[in-house]
Design a protein around this motif. Structure first.
Motif, mmCIF file in Angstrom:
data_model
loop_
_atom_site.group_PDB
_atom_site.id
_atom_site.type_symbol
_atom_site.label_atom_id
_atom_site.label_comp_id
_atom_site.label_asym_id
_atom_site.label_seq_id
_atom_site.Cartn_x
_atom_site.Cartn_y
_atom_site.Cartn_z
ATOM 1 N N SER A 1 46.317 46.141 39.336
ATOM 2 C CA SER A 1 45.303 45.091 39.185
ATOM 3 C C SER A 1 43.912 45.706 39.136
ATOM 4 O O SER A 1 43.571 46.528 39.984
ATOM 5 N N PRO A 2 43.136 45.338 38.133
ATOM 6 C CA PRO A 2 41.778 45.889 38.068
ATOM 7 C C PRO A 2 40.850 45.224 39.095
ATOM 8 O O PRO A 2 39.727 45.674 39.293
ATOM 9 N N ILE A 3 41.327 44.162 39.727
ATOM 10 C CA ILE A 3 40.451 43.393 40.624
ATOM 11 C C ILE A 3 40.571 43.912 42.055
ATOM 12 O O ILE A 3 41.655 44.182 42.550
ATOM 13 N N SER A 4 39.439 44.009 42.704
ATOM 14 C CA SER A 4 39.439 44.576 44.049
ATOM 15 C C SER A 4 40.143 43.653 45.044
ATOM 16 O O SER A 4 40.179 42.438 44.878
ATOM 17 N N GLN A 5 40.650 44.274 46.087
ATOM 18 C CA GLN A 5 41.324 43.545 47.152
ATOM 19 C C GLN A 5 40.382 42.491 47.740
ATOM 20 O O GLN A 5 40.756 41.361 48.015
ATOM 21 N N ARG A 6 39.132 42.876 47.899
ATOM 22 C CA ARG A 6 38.155 41.999 48.524
ATOM 23 C C ARG A 6 37.979 40.703 47.712
ATOM 24 O O ARG A 6 37.926 39.616 48.253
ATOM 25 N N ILE A 7 37.906 40.868 46.404
ATOM 26 C CA ILE A 7 37.733 39.680 45.562
ATOM 27 C C ILE A 7 39.006 38.856 45.541
ATOM 28 O O ILE A 7 38.962 37.627 45.532
ATOM 29 N N ARG A 8 40.136 39.537 45.558
ATOM 30 C CA ARG A 8 41.394 38.787 45.551
ATOM 31 C C ARG A 8 41.537 37.918 46.792
ATOM 32 O O ARG A 8 42.251 36.944 46.796
ATOM 33 N N GLU A 9 40.821 38.287 47.849
ATOM 34 C CA GLU A 9 40.875 37.488 49.078
ATOM 35 C C GLU A 9 40.115 36.170 48.950
ATOM 36 O O GLU A 9 40.284 35.266 49.751
ATOM 37 N N ILE A 10 39.238 36.112 47.968
ATOM 38 C CA ILE A 10 38.453 34.883 47.815
ATOM 39 C C ILE A 10 39.193 33.936 46.871
ATOM 40 O O ILE A 10 39.429 34.288 45.724
ATOM 41 N N PRO A 11 39.591 32.767 47.370
ATOM 42 C CA PRO A 11 40.342 31.863 46.501
ATOM 43 C C PRO A 11 39.444 31.337 45.376
ATOM 44 O O PRO A 11 38.238 31.159 45.579
ATOM 45 N N PRO A 12 40.036 31.128 44.180
ATOM 46 C CA PRO A 12 39.235 30.556 43.095
ATOM 47 C C PRO A 12 38.817 29.133 43.455
ATOM 48 O O PRO A 12 39.471 28.485 44.272
ATOM 49 N N SER A 13 37.741 28.669 42.849
ATOM 50 C CA SER A 13 37.216 27.350 43.173
ATOM 51 C C SER A 13 38.235 26.250 42.868
ATOM 52 O O SER A 13 38.845 26.225 41.807
ATOM 53 N N GLY A 14 38.407 25.370 43.830
ATOM 54 C CA GLY A 14 39.388 24.295 43.696
ATOM 55 C C GLY A 14 39.007 23.263 42.656
ATOM 56 O O GLY A 14 39.845 22.458 42.231
ATOM 57 N N ILE A 15 37.757 23.243 42.248
ATOM 58 C CA ILE A 15 37.360 22.181 41.326
ATOM 59 C C ILE A 15 37.360 22.637 39.873
ATOM 60 O O ILE A 15 36.986 21.901 38.973
#
Ligand SMILES: Cc1ncc(COP(=O)(O)O)c(C=O)c1O
Lengths: 394, 159
Positions: A6-20
């Motif tokens: 995954s090119p995406i960092s672990q830290r960012i993966r911890e942030i859930p995408p916006s529910g809206i």
């Protein structure tokens, strides 16, 4: 190359995408929607402020400014804070012009948080506090608040969550999403807790000017709090300047210096045109702000009464431009409610769960929209709620 | 009282009930305040702002500068009254500067307005002279911008 792929960092993966996110897609395919889901004034920036922006372009003010921002603007802000709240800050070293309060939140947390430091925040709260805490490597510790307590966070509840790793408290009052305004008495108790446990208080006071019939207490003005508070303020809401991207942070020198160090390398400076326009906003006097506030206040009353009449119990918000009615009586979750309301009656609201677990059971309705639209939206919501009720009793 | 008046000034059709909700005041107090304002002619009249240009029958308006010789004892008031009693004179102001009365005259044709000025205004005994400016385009009237301004769109969902 990283083995995991995954090119995406672990830290960012911890942030859930916006529910809206999916609501946006729904909305894009619909016509005739009335949105109470906005988060900004419906007024455009007062003309004399816009005109100052135009003038600065004409004159060729298009260069960088000092990392800290135009000194003139900092001086004007220092005078504003002294005049309004009786707190004095040195405009040379204790004040930083930021790209909105959004940047201020990020800078403040990055400046003070070490890995695993804990940040205590009332729930529900503005959507950026949690991700910015996580991005800074900290741990987000929510404190429940509820309608029964007017969405005030209590000093006692905060104190119970303090551990040796607690570094800061975030306060966002007047509050988005609830419209709650905390009064001085309770804030003084929170100040006590901050002092007792040696904590920093990050106070997001972007809605400071939008209060109705109550007084806003600037947290930094409480006894002993000037040295502990990072005060974030902005132009977005009071002066209807959301798109200009400008705000400010004030704190003691050591903290502002640290924030400025991040700002210097990540942002360099806030846009000069926006800084010049903000200067005009401060110098223009309060007439237009007061007119806008008077108008929000009228809409607020119409909306609170309208929601209560429909049967969506709504406590009286005293600030910002949001109402936060309960939809628990409909037996729908806040997301289901928002989704069905959008599809069936074309009214957009934001599910309360977007702002934290304690927002569940509520939706956020913004009244920074014309009275005519508010009334039409209330009409549609009333129809929707009555229909739900009929189906349930069958 | 002032808050109620400001609401009505913007929209004269707001009902007392709605105004009561908007201001958080009891209905009876709102009704009372409106009645009092009407009686004392603080509220002079309820009118509608109409953009006549949108209809075919355009109205012709002219701003007429009137220079007058003030009269002993009554000053400008007597001559102002002579003028404002004509229905063609829509607004009449005493102003400072190079002339004295500013009169907004309305008629259905240019001839009609010009006729009013030359037949009625100019011959008045204390009128020394008039300068007539015909209005070519109305941009803003009584605080209302008459053309349709496009509202910039906001993001419909923003937490
Ligand atoms: C509580 C709160 N803080 C900060 C912001 C962001 O403000 P700015 O436009 O200054 O970045 C918002 C915007 O909605 C807000 O509601």
């Amino acid at each position: 190359m990283h083995p995991e792929g995954s090119p995406i960092s672990q830290r960012i993966r911890e942030i859930p995408p916006s529910g809206i996110r999916r609501f946006f897609d729904l909305l894009a395919s619909m016509e005739g929607v009335i949105s109470l889901g906005v988060g900004e004034p419906d007024f455009v920036t007062p003309w004399r402020i816009r005109e100052a922006g135009i003038y600065s372009l004409e004159k060729g003010y298009t260069s960088y400014t000092s990392n800290y921002g135009l000194l003139e603007l900092r001086e004007e802000l220092a005078a504003y804070l002294a005049g309004r709240y009786g707190i004095s800050y040195n405009p040379h070293r204790e004040l930083l012009i930021t790209v909105g309060v959004s940047e201020g939140v990020d800078l403040a947390l990055r400046a003070i948080i070490d890995p695993q430091d804990e940040v205590i925040v009332h729930d529900p709260s503005y959507v950026s506090y949690m991700p910015c805490t996580v991005l800074a490597g900290g741990v987000f510790v929510p404190v429940p608040t509820n309608m029964e307590n007017d969405f005030w966070v209590s000093a006692r509840d905060i104190e119970r969550r303090i551990t040796p790793r607690t570094k800061a408290i975030i306060l966002g009052y007047p509050n988005n999403p609830t419209g709650a305004v905390m009064e001085r008495e309770e804030l003084v108790k929170i100040a006590e807790v901050a002092r007792r446990h040696n904590l920093i208080v990050l106070s997001d006071e972007i809605y400071e000017r939008l209060v109705y019939g109550v007084e806003h207490t600037c947290f930094a003005s409480l006894p002993g709090m000037r040295e502990r508070t990072i005060l974030l303020g902005g132009f977005s809401k009071a002066y209807a300047m959301t798109g200009w991207r400008i705000g400010y942070a004030v704190a003691r020198e050591e903290i502002i210096e640290a924030m400025a160090r991040i700002h210097q390398y990540t942002m360099l400076c806030a846009p000069r045109i926006a800084q010049m326009a903000a200067l005009e906003a401060l110098r223009a006097g309060d007439d237009e702000v007061e007119e806008m506030v008077a108008e929000y206040d009228q809409r607020r009353r119409i909306m609170v009464k309208g929601l209560n009449d429909i049967g969506l119990a709504c406590f009286e918000p005293k600030g910002a431009f949001y109402t936060f009615p309960s939809v628990k009586g409909t037996e729908l979750s806040s997301e289901e409610f928002a989704e069905r309301l959008l599809i069936e009656e074309k009214v957009a609201v934001i599910p309360g769960s977007t702002f934290g677990q304690c927002g569940e059971g509520h939706v956020r309705c913004c009244y920074a929209t014309s009275l005519a639209e508010i009334e039409e939206a209330l009409e549609r919501m009333g129809r929707f709620v009555r229909r739900l009720r009929r189906h349930r009793t069958k | 009282m002032k808050e109620i008046l400001r609401i009505l000034e913007r929209d004269a059709r707001k009902t007392p009930q709605k105004i009561a909700t908007m201001t958080g005041k009891p209905l009876s107090r709102v009704k009372e305040a409106i009645k009092k304002a009407e009686e004392e002619r603080i509220i002079v009249k309820y009118k509608t702002v109409i953009n006549w240009d949108k209809l075919e029958e355009e109205k012709v308006q002219a701003l007429v500068e009137v220079k007058v010789v003030p009269q002993r004892d009554v000053g400008f008031d007597a001559i102002a009254e002579r003028i404002y009693r004509f229905p063609e004179a829509r607004s009449v102001y005493l102003v400072s500067g190079t002339y004295d009365l500013a009169v907004l005259v309305v008629g259905s044709t240019m001839q009609e307005v010009a006729g009013f000025v030359s037949q009625k205004l100019a011959p008045l005994e204390s009128v020394q002279g008039t300068v007539t400016h015909f209005l070519l385009k109305r941009y803003k009237e009584d605080g209302e911008i008459l053309g349709v301004e496009e509202q910039p769109k906001r993001e419909p969902l923003m937490p």
